[in-house]
Design an enzyme around this catalytic site. Structure first.
Site, PDB file in Angstrom:
ATOM      1  N   ASP A  84       0.857  -1.188   0.000  1.00  0.00           N
ATOM      2  CA  ASP A  84       0.000   0.000   0.000  1.00  0.00           C
ATOM      3  C   ASP A  84       0.893   1.237   0.000  1.00  0.00           C
ATOM      4  O   ASP A  84       1.729   1.402   0.896  1.00  0.00           O
ATOM      5  CB  ASP A  84      -0.905  -0.019   1.236  1.00  0.00           C
ATOM      6  CG  ASP A  84      -2.097   0.919   1.110  1.00  0.00           C
ATOM      7  OD1 ASP A  84      -2.157   1.662   0.110  1.00  0.00           O
ATOM      8  OD2 ASP A  84      -2.955   0.912   2.009  1.00  0.00           O
ATOM      9  N   ASP A 130      -3.335   2.584  -5.826  1.00  0.00           N
ATOM     10  CA  ASP A 130      -2.188   2.696  -4.918  1.00  0.00           C
ATOM     11  C   ASP A 130      -1.977   1.486  -4.014  1.00  0.00           C
ATOM     12  O   ASP A 130      -1.254   1.575  -3.023  1.00  0.00           O
ATOM     13  CB  ASP A 130      -2.324   3.956  -4.056  1.00  0.00           C
ATOM     14  CG  ASP A 130      -3.561   3.919  -3.171  1.00  0.00           C
ATOM     15  OD1 ASP A 130      -4.397   3.016  -3.329  1.00  0.00           O
ATOM     16  OD2 ASP A 130      -3.689   4.814  -2.307  1.00  0.00           O
ATOM     17  N   GLU A 131      -2.578   0.353  -4.354  1.00  0.00           N
ATOM     18  CA  GLU A 131      -2.336  -0.846  -3.551  1.00  0.00           C
ATOM     19  C   GLU A 131      -2.408  -2.086  -4.426  1.00  0.00           C
ATOM     20  O   GLU A 131      -3.074  -2.101  -5.461  1.00  0.00           O
ATOM     21  CB  GLU A 131      -3.331  -0.954  -2.403  1.00  0.00           C
ATOM     22  CG  GLU A 131      -4.775  -1.103  -2.826  1.00  0.00           C
ATOM     23  CD  GLU A 131      -5.701  -1.349  -1.649  1.00  0.00           C
ATOM     24  OE1 GLU A 131      -5.336  -2.124  -0.743  1.00  0.00           O
ATOM     25  OE2 GLU A 131      -6.810  -0.777  -1.654  1.00  0.00           O
TER      26      GLU A 131
END
Length: 281
Positions: A8, A103-104
């Site tokens: 993350d 974003d992960e």
């Protein structure tokens, strides 16, 4: 035995903005628009979060909670660019990658010990590669399931690495607030509190039959999650399986309320064209 990483990126949108404007570093920053505008917060720096600012909060509320915050409109093309850089690093590490959002991501490193070494060493190596390629920080959770890896990465924030040893999943989860379990939202949390469940360990102590009677299929999934299992639709499929998006959307928030049909129809046409373009791509 499986080895799953959850990576993350830390305060991703804010961190990307800081690359282009280093003066923002360490300051309360809100991404998503200006303080007086309608709309919601897309991201907040850790400094802003200390004042209670969080994503999906109205911008005006964020401005009241943190008057000294710096508001930034945001640059989606930059976020996509850096998300792609992250993905390239992940793909060079293992082909079994699933981007859960911009974003992960989840990575399946099962059987990759000879290539990358023990789990903790591999996690630190990936952590360093991401920083070298993007100059951004990330947090990584490592475990035998996606669920525990995701919770571990959250516990490792900011800019940390956490490996949950096999067999220690339930012990790791037990003291955490029930809301830490992926898929447990406000409604489910309230219903669980009503039966005395506030920690994951409380949930793990209940019989599956009781949870099924009370919550149906969700109850069975909760029972599995309390033990660290990838239970329920939240984690369907294997990491790396090709799958099409379940939905594609675009949105727009007007600066002022309007009921003018011409304005609304024009915006609807624009949003429809944007969705259509993405579908054709």
């Amino acid at each position: 035995m499986k080895l799953i990483f959850h990576l993350d990126m830390d305060a991703f949108f804010v961190s990307v903005e800081e690359l282009f404007n280093p003066s923002l570093k360490g300051k309360p920053v809100v991404v998503g628009g200006q303080r007086g505008q309608r709309g919601v917060v897309s991201a907040a720096s850790y400094a802003a979060r200390r004042f209670g600012v969080h994503s999906a909060m109205p911008l005006r509320t964020a401005g009241r909670l943190c008057p000294q915050a710096i508001f930034v409109d945001g640059h989606p093309h930059r976020y996509r660019e850096y998300s792609h850089k992250v993905y390239e690093v992940l793909q060079s590490f293992t082909p079994l990658v699933e981007m859960a959002s911009i974003d992960e991501a989840y990575l399946d490193l099962t059987g990759a010990g000879r290539l990358h070494g023990p789990p903790l060493r591999a996690a630190h190596e990936l952590h360093n590669r991401i920083h070298r390629a993007t100059n951004l920080n990330c947090s990584i959770g490592a475990a035998t399931s996606r669920l525990v890896a995701k919770v571990a990465s959250d516990q490792a924030k900011p800019n940390g690495v956490l490996w949950i040893l096999p067999g220690q999943e339930a012990k790791f989860l037990a003291p955490l607030e029930i809301r830490k379990i992926p898929g447990v939202g406000k409604v489910t949390e309230k219903n669980l509190h009503a039966i005395g469940v506030t920690r994951v360990g409380d949930l793990a102590g209940l019989e599956e039959t009781f949870l099924e009677r009370r919550f149906g299929k969700l109850g069975l999934a909760l029972a599995g999650k309390a033990r660290g299992l990838d239970a329920g639709g939240w984690f369907d499929g294997e990491i790396g399986d090709a799958s099409d998006p379940k939905s594609i959307s675009h949105e727009h928030t007007f600066s002022e309320d309007t009921a003018e049909a011409i304005v609304l129809e024009a915006m609807l046409a624009r949003l429809s064209e944007m969705v259509g373009r993405r579908l054709r791509e």
